[in-house]
Design a protein around this motif. Structure first.
Motif, PDB file in Angstrom:
ATOM      1  N   HIS A 183       3.671  -7.092  -2.165  1.00 40.49           N
ATOM      2  CA  HIS A 183       3.340  -7.503  -0.795  1.00 40.49           C
ATOM      3  C   HIS A 183       2.995  -8.993  -0.716  1.00 40.49           C
ATOM      4  CE1 HIS A 183       0.625  -8.057   2.714  1.00 40.49           C
ATOM      5  NE2 HIS A 183       1.513  -7.258   3.297  1.00 40.49           N
ATOM      6  N   PRO A 226      -4.832  -2.336  -2.159  1.00 40.84           N
ATOM      7  CA  PRO A 226      -3.594  -2.078  -2.902  1.00 40.84           C
ATOM      8  C   PRO A 226      -3.822  -2.173  -4.401  1.00 40.84           C
ATOM      9  CG  PRO A 226      -3.625  -4.354  -2.215  1.00 40.84           C
ATOM     10  CD  PRO A 226      -4.922  -3.755  -1.736  1.00 40.84           C
ATOM     11  N   ARG A 263      -5.893   0.629  -7.448  1.00 36.24           N
ATOM     12  CA  ARG A 263      -6.621   0.509  -6.199  1.00 36.24           C
ATOM     13  C   ARG A 263      -7.947   1.281  -6.244  1.00 36.24           C
ATOM     14  NH1 ARG A 263      -2.754   3.526  -1.943  1.00 36.24           N
ATOM     15  NH2 ARG A 263      -4.477   2.860  -0.588  1.00 36.24           N
ATOM     16  N   THR A 305       0.814  -1.220   0.000  1.00 35.43           N
ATOM     17  CA  THR A 305       0.000   0.000   0.000  1.00 35.43           C
ATOM     18  C   THR A 305       0.844   1.266   0.000  1.00 35.43           C
ATOM     19  OG1 THR A 305      -0.141  -0.189   2.423  1.00 35.43           O
ATOM     20  CG2 THR A 305      -1.952  -1.131   1.131  1.00 35.43           C
TER      21      THR A 305
END
Length: 302
Positions: A156, A125, A99, A69
């Motif tokens: 991530h 995200p 996003r 993020t």
């Protein structure tokens, strides 16, 4: 031609009279065959309802990369370009989902709109959806690529979410094969039931058949009422099976609707179309007639 029609009308009348004169055994045989036939009908209804659901869900090999993020601006496009340049032999297509687009899509869903409205910001995200090329070693290749892409900067997590759909498709294939085997078992039940029914009728009318032969009755004339008896038994059992399956679908639809609503989808079981059902009734009648012919041929040799 009139003589031929008259003989068939006589044979049909004799078969109906035999069914009427033995109501308990006739109803028992019809229920045995009908209940057995209702099982593959319900299975076909389940497959017909499940197929559209599977088709709506993509079973293409997809891997989703979720960016951090706090990733810098342009990081998502950079990772997507890296994937397209370095893994072009394995990738069929790459799609970036910002996003903001993901949040707007969720807000259009009433199940998520209220929860997202109270959040101060966008918790979602950026994502990159990668569609892989279909190969024989897809499972091993997916595991290797997933592990490699997890190490990319600003990524991530990596998720491969098509496994359950592939399992569902495999389950449906298994159910389809199982229904085929069940249909074979149903055919055996029809053959055995009609064979035994005609056998008992032939043995009961042993003397009548012998007298008919003495006065010049042909084998076709002797067998014809039994063939109609088998065909009528199969046809009536098929109609009863459709009625039983139709009645069973009402509580099943209520139960499956509650389950489907919990997953945000709609599934309704219904019988196959009328032509399919008519073909099934005719097929059962023909199968029962063949069984009757086999039985009367074996049990009237005296």
């Amino acid at each position: 031609m009139r003589r031929w029609l008259r003989q068939h009308r006589y044979a049909l009348a004799v078969a109906l009279r035999r069914l009427w004169l033995h109501p308990f055994s006739s109803v028992a045989n019809l229920l045995v065959i009908a209940l057995t036939l209702a099982l593959p009908l319900l299975g076909a209804s389940f497959l017909a309802a499940a197929q559209p659901v599977v088709k709506q869900v993509s079973i293409s090999p997809e891997i989703t990369l979720f960016m951090a993020t706090d990733a810098p601006r342009g990081a998502t496009e950079s990772v997507a370009k890296t994937l397209a340049d370095n893994y072009q032999d394995h990738i069929e297509a790459t799609r970036v989902v910002p996003r903001e687009q993901a949040l707007a899509t969720l807000k259009r869903n009433p199940n998520w709109a209220d929860a997202l409205a109270v959040l101060p910001g966008n918790p979602l995200p950026d994502a990159i959806i990668v569609t892989l090329k279909n190969t024989d070693d897809l499972a091993a290749k997916t595991a290797t690529l997933t592990a490699a892409w997890k190490a990319l900067p600003d990524v991530h997590s990596v998720q491969h979410d098509a496994n359950w759909v592939q399992r569902l498709a495999a389950i449906l294939d298994f159910v389809r094969i199982g229904l085929g085997m069940l249909a074979a078992g149903v055919a055996l039940v029809v053959l055995a039931t009609v064979f035994n029914t005609v056998r008992m009728q032939a043995l009961t009318q042993r003397e009548e058949i012998a007298v008919a032969r003495l006065v010049g009755a042909t084998e076709s004339f002797v067998r014809r009422p039994f063939l109609y008896l088998g065909a009528l038994t199969g046809a009536l059992a098929g109609v009863c099976a459709i009625g039983i399956a139709w009645l069973a679908l009402h509580p099943l639809n209520q139960a499956i609707a509650n389950l489907a609503n919990s997953y945000g989808t709609q599934i309704r079981l219904q019988l196959p179309d009328g032509l399919w059902l008519l073909t099934a009734i005719v097929g059962v009648a023909v199968l029962a007639a063949l069984s009757a012919r086999w039985s009367v041929t074996r049990n009237t040799r005296f």
